[in-house]
Design an enzyme around this catalytic site. Structure first.
Site, mmCIF file in Angstrom:
data_model
loop_
_atom_site.group_PDB
_atom_site.id
_atom_site.type_symbol
_atom_site.label_atom_id
_atom_site.label_comp_id
_atom_site.label_asym_id
_atom_site.label_seq_id
_atom_site.Cartn_x
_atom_site.Cartn_y
_atom_site.Cartn_z
ATOM 1 N N GLU A 181 -0.622 1.084 -5.574
ATOM 2 C CA GLU A 181 -0.362 -0.114 -4.782
ATOM 3 C C GLU A 181 -0.289 -1.362 -5.662
ATOM 4 O O GLU A 181 -1.288 -1.754 -6.274
ATOM 5 C CB GLU A 181 -1.487 -0.270 -3.752
ATOM 6 C CG GLU A 181 -1.774 1.014 -2.964
ATOM 7 C CD GLU A 181 -3.120 0.984 -2.260
ATOM 8 O OE1 GLU A 181 -3.727 2.069 -2.108
ATOM 9 O OE2 GLU A 181 -3.596 -0.126 -1.918
ATOM 10 N N HIS A 187 0.839 -1.203 0.000
ATOM 11 C CA HIS A 187 0.000 0.000 0.000
ATOM 12 C C HIS A 187 0.878 1.259 0.000
ATOM 13 O O HIS A 187 0.801 2.113 0.876
ATOM 14 C CB HIS A 187 -0.888 -0.038 1.241
ATOM 15 C CG HIS A 187 -2.093 0.866 1.198
ATOM 16 N ND1 HIS A 187 -1.986 2.222 1.027
ATOM 17 C CD2 HIS A 187 -3.400 0.584 1.316
ATOM 18 C CE1 HIS A 187 -3.196 2.738 1.066
ATOM 19 N NE2 HIS A 187 -4.084 1.776 1.223
HETATM 20 O O1 TA6 Z 1 -6.084 1.243 -0.830
HETATM 21 C C1 TA6 Z 1 -7.131 2.122 -0.837
HETATM 22 C C2 TA6 Z 1 -7.961 1.935 0.428
HETATM 23 O O2 TA6 Z 1 -8.481 0.656 0.481
HETATM 24 C C3 TA6 Z 1 -9.028 3.022 0.516
HETATM 25 O O3 TA6 Z 1 -10.313 2.505 0.340
HETATM 26 C C4 TA6 Z 1 -8.828 3.630 1.900
HETATM 27 O O4 TA6 Z 1 -9.607 3.048 2.844
HETATM 28 C C5 TA6 Z 1 -7.346 3.356 2.128
HETATM 29 O O5 TA6 Z 1 -7.108 2.095 1.585
HETATM 30 C C6 TA6 Z 1 -6.839 3.486 3.537
HETATM 31 O O6 TA6 Z 1 -7.263 2.446 4.310
HETATM 32 P P1 TA6 Z 1 -6.901 2.447 5.894
HETATM 33 O O7 TA6 Z 1 -7.471 1.155 6.402
HETATM 34 O O8 TA6 Z 1 -5.395 2.484 5.979
HETATM 35 O O9 TA6 Z 1 -7.501 3.691 6.479
#
Ligand code: TA6
Length: 317
Positions: free
Chosen positions: A274, A170
């Site tokens: 990601e 991520h």
């Molecule tokens: O990767 C994108 C995502 O899934 C978004 O939907 C947003 O929720 C982000 O990740 C951050 O997620 P987190 O659980 O770290 O707040």
């Protein structure tokens, strides 16, 4: 070997924020990376000028069990809410260990700045995800400043059961001004829009630019994606292996305000791209191992000098 090389500490074990264990990787040209054992989480990647290439929120929590906002969180064994577990799984809020005896690795001998981490199933994990696993993560800072993450996940179940998982690196890239950023390599691909119940759409034919919240899972992408930061005349090239999908995320202003560990204006200076495996979960039988690798490089780019035309970057090896 130069004096600098003699004195350089390629791998330093030390304490970070809140006394959490941290490893600092350094390379001769001055580039560096920092990894927390909490989450197996890369929180910093700097080039030879000491410029930070990853975004880390000024409000990031370094208080387990909260995940660290920024850097490269590891999403395993579940991406987002695609399953019964907490968002993005549990690997990013577990304490990893140093792997002192990693199985052989196709090491490029010139790499000295690398660390092997390992995460194994715990009683806590088995309660929520009834599987035995070994997750080995190698983080390497190349002599040229490239940052490589290689994950090897093995099914250690003794009950003959296979397990399936989804996965993402991520990565939060630091950008100068999101409205001046372009992403190349995802044109004309299908994506699932997380802002529209994961409905499936097809991307138009040009580079992706940003003027509002975006949260998409691009499917079966090329193995190389370029992120152009025009202001900084910098191009990030993300190369990936074993990770067919790519998520693109920017929370923009409203979501930014709603996140307690994220500054209201910080959405202007970050973009998540990601490397992921989401559409088709990975299934491993006992004894089987999966490998997923991403390599990040940051190169000076300028359209006018043609030093690195993104199309050429994506075409080149
Ligand atoms: O990767 C994108 C995502 O899934 C978004 O939907 C947003 O929720 C982000 O990740 C951050 O997620 P987190 O659980 O770290 O707040």
């Amino acid at each position: 070997m130069s004096t600098a090389q003699k004195e350089l500490v390629y791998v330093e074990h030390c304490k970070g924020v809140n006394g959490l264990d941290k490893v600092v990787l350094r390379e001769v040209r001055g580039c560096s990376a920092e990894v927390y054992l909490y989450g197996g989480h890369v929180t910093s990647w700097k080039n030879e000028h000491g410029e930070e290439l990853l975004f880390l929120s000024s409000k990031a929590n370094f208080n387990p069990p909260k995940a660290i906002r920024g850097g490269i969180p590891i999403c395993f064994p579940q991406f987002s809410n695609l399953g019964p577990l907490e968002s993005h799984g549990f690997a990013r809020n577990r304490f990893w260990s140093i792997d002192n005896d990693p199985p052989p690795f196709p090491i490029n001998s010139s790499n000295k700045a690398f660390i092997d981490l390992i995460l194994k199933h715990s009683e806590e994990d088995v309660k929520v995800w009834p599987h035995r696993y070994e997750y080995r993560l190698r983080i390497t800072l190349g002599p040229g400043g490239d940052l490589m993450l290689t994950s090897r996940i093995r099914n250690m179940n003794t009950d003959g059961k296979p397990f399936s998982f989804t996965f993402a690196y991520h990565t939060y890239f630091a950008v100068t001004d999101i409205s001046e950023v372009r992403v190349e390599g995802l044109e004309t691909l299908d994506y699932l829009d997380n802002l529209k119940n994961r409905e499936r759409f097809t991307e138009q034919g040009d580079a992706i630019t940003f003027e509002s919240e975006i949260d998409r899972i691009y499917l079966s992408t090329p193995t190389k994606i370029a992120i152009l930061d025009h202001e900084r005349k910098r191009t990030f090239v993300l190369r990936k292996d074993g990770l067919p999908d790519a998520v693109v995320w920017n929370p923009w202003d409203k979501k930014a305000k709603a996140m307690p560990d994220f500054g209201d204006d910080e959405y202007k200076h970050m973009l998540c791209v990601e490397a992921a495996c989401i559409e088709k979960p990975i299934t491993l039988k006992p004894g089987e191992e999966w490998k997923g690798r991403q390599e990040l490089s940051a190169v000076p780019s300028s359209y006018c000098s043609g030093q690195l035309d993104p199309k050429r970057a994506l075409q080149s090896g």
